[in-house]
Design a protein around this motif. Sequence first.
Motif, PDB file in Angstrom:
ATOM      1  N   LEU A  33       0.917  -1.206   0.009  1.00 47.41           N
ATOM      2  CA  LEU A  33      -0.065   0.003   0.172  1.00 47.41           C
ATOM      3  C   LEU A  33       0.919   1.347  -0.096  1.00 47.41           C
ATOM      4  N   LYS A  34       1.969   1.276   0.804  1.00 44.89           N
ATOM      5  CA  LYS A  34       2.862   2.337   0.895  1.00 44.89           C
ATOM      6  C   LYS A  34       3.554   2.508  -0.329  1.00 44.89           C
ATOM      7  N   GLU A  35       3.775   1.499  -1.363  1.00 45.05           N
ATOM      8  CA  GLU A  35       4.567   1.673  -2.375  1.00 45.05           C
ATOM      9  C   GLU A  35       3.692   2.011  -3.740  1.00 45.05           C
ATOM     10  N   LEU A  36       2.569   2.072  -3.361  1.00 45.03           N
ATOM     11  CA  LEU A  36       1.582   2.219  -4.717  1.00 45.03           C
ATOM     12  C   LEU A  36       2.090   3.592  -5.231  1.00 45.03           C
ATOM     13  N   PRO A  37       2.173   3.612  -6.654  1.00 46.05           N
ATOM     14  CA  PRO A  37       2.705   5.020  -7.141  1.00 46.05           C
ATOM     15  C   PRO A  37       1.514   6.018  -7.255  1.00 46.05           C
ATOM     16  N   SER A  38       1.605   7.093  -6.434  1.00 47.23           N
ATOM     17  CA  SER A  38       0.795   8.123  -6.389  1.00 47.23           C
ATOM     18  C   SER A  38       0.248   9.070  -7.782  1.00 47.23           C
ATOM     19  N   ALA A  39       1.185   8.591  -8.767  1.00 48.18           N
ATOM     20  CA  ALA A  39       0.948   9.391 -10.144  1.00 48.18           C
ATOM     21  C   ALA A  39      -0.358   8.631 -10.649  1.00 48.18           C
ATOM     22  N   TYR A  40      -0.569   7.416 -10.487  1.00 47.50           N
ATOM     23  CA  TYR A  40      -1.505   6.503 -10.822  1.00 47.50           C
ATOM     24  C   TYR A  40      -2.659   6.186 -10.283  1.00 47.50           C
ATOM     25  N   ILE A  41      -2.563   6.627  -9.001  1.00 45.73           N
ATOM     26  CA  ILE A  41      -3.861   6.489  -8.181  1.00 45.73           C
ATOM     27  C   ILE A  41      -3.929   7.349  -7.131  1.00 45.73           C
ATOM     28  N   SER A  42      -5.257   7.626  -6.803  1.00 40.35           N
ATOM     29  CA  SER A  42      -5.518   8.916  -5.962  1.00 40.35           C
ATOM     30  C   SER A  42      -6.013   8.261  -4.505  1.00 40.35           C
ATOM     31  N   SER A  43      -5.630   8.720  -3.743  1.00 42.72           N
ATOM     32  CA  SER A  43      -6.181   8.708  -2.109  1.00 42.72           C
ATOM     33  C   SER A  43      -7.502   8.546  -1.972  1.00 42.72           C
ATOM     34  N   GLU A  44      -8.366   9.036  -2.756  1.00 40.03           N
ATOM     35  CA  GLU A  44      -9.697   9.369  -2.783  1.00 40.03           C
ATOM     36  C   GLU A  44     -10.656   8.067  -3.290  1.00 40.03           C
ATOM     37  N   LEU A  45      -9.797   7.071  -4.053  1.00 43.81           N
ATOM     38  CA  LEU A  45     -10.118   6.005  -4.714  1.00 43.81           C
ATOM     39  C   LEU A  45     -10.741   5.192  -3.363  1.00 43.81           C
ATOM     40  N   PRO A  46     -11.987   4.628  -3.648  1.00 43.30           N
ATOM     41  CA  PRO A  46     -12.630   3.849  -2.467  1.00 43.30           C
ATOM     42  C   PRO A  46     -11.756   2.754  -2.063  1.00 43.30           C
ATOM     43  N   ALA A  47     -11.348   1.966  -2.857  1.00 41.71           N
ATOM     44  CA  ALA A  47     -10.382   0.698  -2.448  1.00 41.71           C
ATOM     45  C   ALA A  47      -9.337   1.194  -1.470  1.00 41.71           C
ATOM     46  N   LEU A  48      -8.506   2.387  -2.027  1.00 36.78           N
ATOM     47  CA  LEU A  48      -7.363   2.632  -1.347  1.00 36.78           C
ATOM     48  C   LEU A  48      -7.713   3.369  -0.251  1.00 36.78           C
ATOM     49  N   SER A  49      -8.702   4.172  -0.156  1.00 37.21           N
ATOM     50  CA  SER A  49      -9.157   4.628   1.240  1.00 37.21           C
ATOM     51  C   SER A  49      -9.627   3.715   2.501  1.00 37.21           C
ATOM     52  N   ALA A  50     -10.329   2.725   1.659  1.00 42.30           N
ATOM     53  CA  ALA A  50     -10.724   1.517   2.752  1.00 42.30           C
ATOM     54  C   ALA A  50      -9.530   0.649   3.124  1.00 42.30           C
ATOM     55  N   ALA A  51      -8.595   0.551   2.337  1.00 45.43           N
ATOM     56  CA  ALA A  51      -7.298  -0.145   2.794  1.00 45.43           C
ATOM     57  C   ALA A  51      -6.477   0.542   3.760  1.00 45.43           C
ATOM     58  N   MET A  52      -6.426   2.190   3.531  1.00 53.02           N
ATOM     59  CA  MET A  52      -5.570   2.688   4.370  1.00 53.02           C
ATOM     60  C   MET A  52      -6.242   2.858   5.809  1.00 53.02           C
ATOM     61  N   ALA A  53      -7.423   2.938   5.614  1.00 54.82           N
ATOM     62  CA  ALA A  53      -8.316   3.097   7.058  1.00 54.82           C
ATOM     63  C   ALA A  53      -7.966   1.850   7.858  1.00 54.82           C
ATOM     64  N   HIS A  54      -7.751   0.882   7.271  1.00 58.35           N
ATOM     65  CA  HIS A  54      -7.575  -0.596   7.961  1.00 58.35           C
ATOM     66  C   HIS A  54      -6.063  -0.879   8.339  1.00 58.35           C
ATOM     67  N   VAL A  55      -5.408   0.067   7.752  1.00 58.09           N
ATOM     68  CA  VAL A  55      -3.716  -0.120   8.240  1.00 58.09           C
ATOM     69  C   VAL A  55      -3.423  -0.217   9.418  1.00 58.09           C
ATOM     70  N   PRO A  56      -3.908   1.099  10.623  1.00 54.21           N
ATOM     71  CA  PRO A  56      -3.319   0.862  11.909  1.00 54.21           C
ATOM     72  C   PRO A  56      -4.201  -0.528  12.718  1.00 54.21           C
ATOM     73  N   THR A  57      -5.198  -0.886  12.260  1.00 56.10           N
ATOM     74  CA  THR A  57      -5.568  -2.184  13.072  1.00 56.10           C
ATOM     75  C   THR A  57      -4.586  -3.594  12.338  1.00 56.10           C
ATOM     76  N   ALA A  58      -4.261  -3.444  11.063  1.00 59.97           N
ATOM     77  CA  ALA A  58      -3.432  -4.392  10.678  1.00 59.97           C
ATOM     78  C   ALA A  58      -2.094  -4.503  11.399  1.00 59.97           C
ATOM     79  N   VAL A  59      -1.767  -3.186  11.714  1.00 65.21           N
ATOM     80  CA  VAL A  59      -0.533  -3.195  12.220  1.00 65.21           C
ATOM     81  C   VAL A  59      -0.420  -3.600  13.424  1.00 65.21           C
ATOM     82  N   TYR A  60      -1.498  -3.149  14.305  1.00 61.42           N
ATOM     83  CA  TYR A  60      -1.419  -3.736  15.698  1.00 61.42           C
ATOM     84  C   TYR A  60      -1.696  -5.118  16.044  1.00 61.42           C
ATOM     85  N   TRP A  61      -2.311  -5.860  15.221  1.00 63.79           N
ATOM     86  CA  TRP A  61      -2.759  -7.112  15.543  1.00 63.79           C
ATOM     87  C   TRP A  61      -1.373  -8.118  14.704  1.00 63.79           C
ATOM     88  N   THR A  62      -0.635  -7.479  13.683  1.00 67.27           N
ATOM     89  CA  THR A  62       0.446  -8.162  13.467  1.00 67.27           C
ATOM     90  C   THR A  62       1.632  -8.078  14.637  1.00 67.27           C
TER      91      THR A  62
END
Length: 705
Positions: free
Chosen positions: A194-223
């Motif tokens: 997710l961190k390495e996704l090229p910002s030139a070709y994807i916007s943070s407003e894309l629903p799939a990306l925003s949904a994934a980024m919102a889940h990252v803190p939880t993913a990091v915690y449980w890992t």
Amino acid sequence: MAMTTTGKMMPPAMQRLIKGGDRSMTTASADDMLMKQIMGTHDILRRANLDADTVTAVGSPAQTKNMEDETYRARYNDVLAELSDCIDLVYCELSVKALSGGEAHATTLSIFNMLNPFPWDAKLVLTLAAFAFNYGEFWLLAQIYPTNQLAKSMAILKQLPMIMEHSGVLKSLFDGLNSLIQAMLKVTRCVVDLKELPSAYISSELPALSAAMAHVPTAVYWTIRSAVACASQTTSLTSYGLEYITSTTEAWELSTLAHKLTNIYEHLQKQINICHQHIEENQHAEAYQNLLNLLGAIHIDNMKILKALIYPKDDIMPLVEGTTKKRVNIEVLRRRNVLLLISGLDISQEELSILEQIHSESKLHATRQEMHQYELVWIPVVDRSVQWTDPMQKHFEGLKSTMPWYTMIHPNLIDRAVIRLIKEKWHFRNKPILVVIDQQGRVVCPNAIHMMWIWGSNAFPFTTLREEDLWKDESWRLELLVDGIDQTILNWIKEGKYIFLYGGDDIEWIRKFTVAARQVAQASKIPLEMVYVGKSSKREQVRRAIETISLEKLSYTWLDPTMVWFFWTRLESMLFSKIQLGKVDESDLMMQQIKMLLSFDKAGGWAVLSKGSSIAVNGHGTTVLQALREYDQWKEYVQTKGFDNAFGERHGNIHKATQPCCRFEFQSTAGRIPESMRCPECKRRMEKLTTFVCCHDEPVLSIYE
């Protein structure tokens, strides 16, 4: 301290599990509180200049190569020192809290506080690096202690020999650890991706990306929480021994965490897949636009264009030379006029044999200087959604081995953007096309295959200007239909004979027509020859008709099916050539007659009568046969007007009275298909229909089965 069933004291890590210290894993309200605690440890204002790429680059080949630079080496040493300190702190936290009985959640938050200036992906990588010291030390000692004295001494202190002797009993524990560690790695890869996704070709407003980024803190915690659990298991095992391990307890913790991480991974991976698809589409659109811009630009030679179309990299030689079959670089095409033969793997042997003949004639037709300026390259286009199989590879190699020109080493080298260009701009469907690119990289003809079929080597140098000039010099004559196919017919033309060229697949009509034509010729005392040229489709029916005509000696016929194929391919190419030039609805006699002949082919039998080169009648089978049978009504005009004119007038009257329908059929693989066409007779806009046809005579290629 709590006791085990053996009466010995239980490790603190086991006590907190039995007491239910992990209930927060299941309640929604606790999850909300958990998120607040996690975010409270993430210092976005004091962000470290390190991410997962920086962490994982340490020790990499690229980093080792750059160590020769003093500035880089100094920066590297600073980074390494900072990373080492962080990893040591996390390692100590994992080990000490496991021995002292620290609660898993509190330990996890403590690690978060240690790593608070780091981004989410770096938190994970650093924690896994610290855990690798813990877990790696355990297994490294387990592997080398039998052969290394120092390792053996350390292993004894950690009770490893006894543990390994009972590895069978501990199998479920080790399996649980392995499953959880694999789940941890998968989630970590997702967060890093997710961190390495090229910002030139994807916007943070894309629903799939925003949904994934919102889940990252939880993913990091449980890992990280899982790393704490794994470290607790291995530390407790080496510190307290076998008697303190209760299989149901540790199995429950590990499997619960593994299940949770698996769910997190599946959610993140699903969103990442959507993001990658979005990125690929944007990259593909950019590559396609760059290709269009490149084709529209002015170049000093053709190298940029050819590299973009064939293979842009310099790591391999992408072409095979036709005669020597040696691998060569695209450089061999520099400052040459290049003919790109674009086709699928289903290119027919008829097409290849005629192309090879014309290719050889073109070399002879050109001057020595011109000959060295032209090269032909086969560009095979395949459906990327179809899995490439061994039979397909074998078929591809077979085709490549028969071609005397340059070929690509593999279809998969062709970029998606190039395939899109070929289909959208050059109108490739499935039938071969021949794109001509000059020495400056300009497309001088988007498809020269039609003029090559019609005029052969006379179309050299195969440019659109040459195609237009050839049409200006052409006229409606019999040579236009049969030139380059059969010398016998050309001899009849020179002798000034009357010639009936006819086709269709109805053998009864053929019998009636040939008998009537022969009778009329005898009555009129004219030298008449007849030649059967088959039909554009229904190969099996045509083959049977040829056998019958030959057996019953009804007329002259072409026994070679390639000649029948070439006749109809040339005729269809005349129409497609005009379509490509934007002159399909021209009102000249030649184009009208060509369209009528193609229409008659779809409606049944037909016949063309000529006297020498001059064509007198081009008619449908029913009208031609009727005119022949009504010979008594027009025979008196044969002496005064000539047979061709007398027959032509009678046929014209019958044709006007019957007015058979005109129809054209275009295969979906034909390339340029006009949006509309005018009827060659009444000049009205023709009705457009969709037709599905199966004549049961086309072989199915086994390479796709």
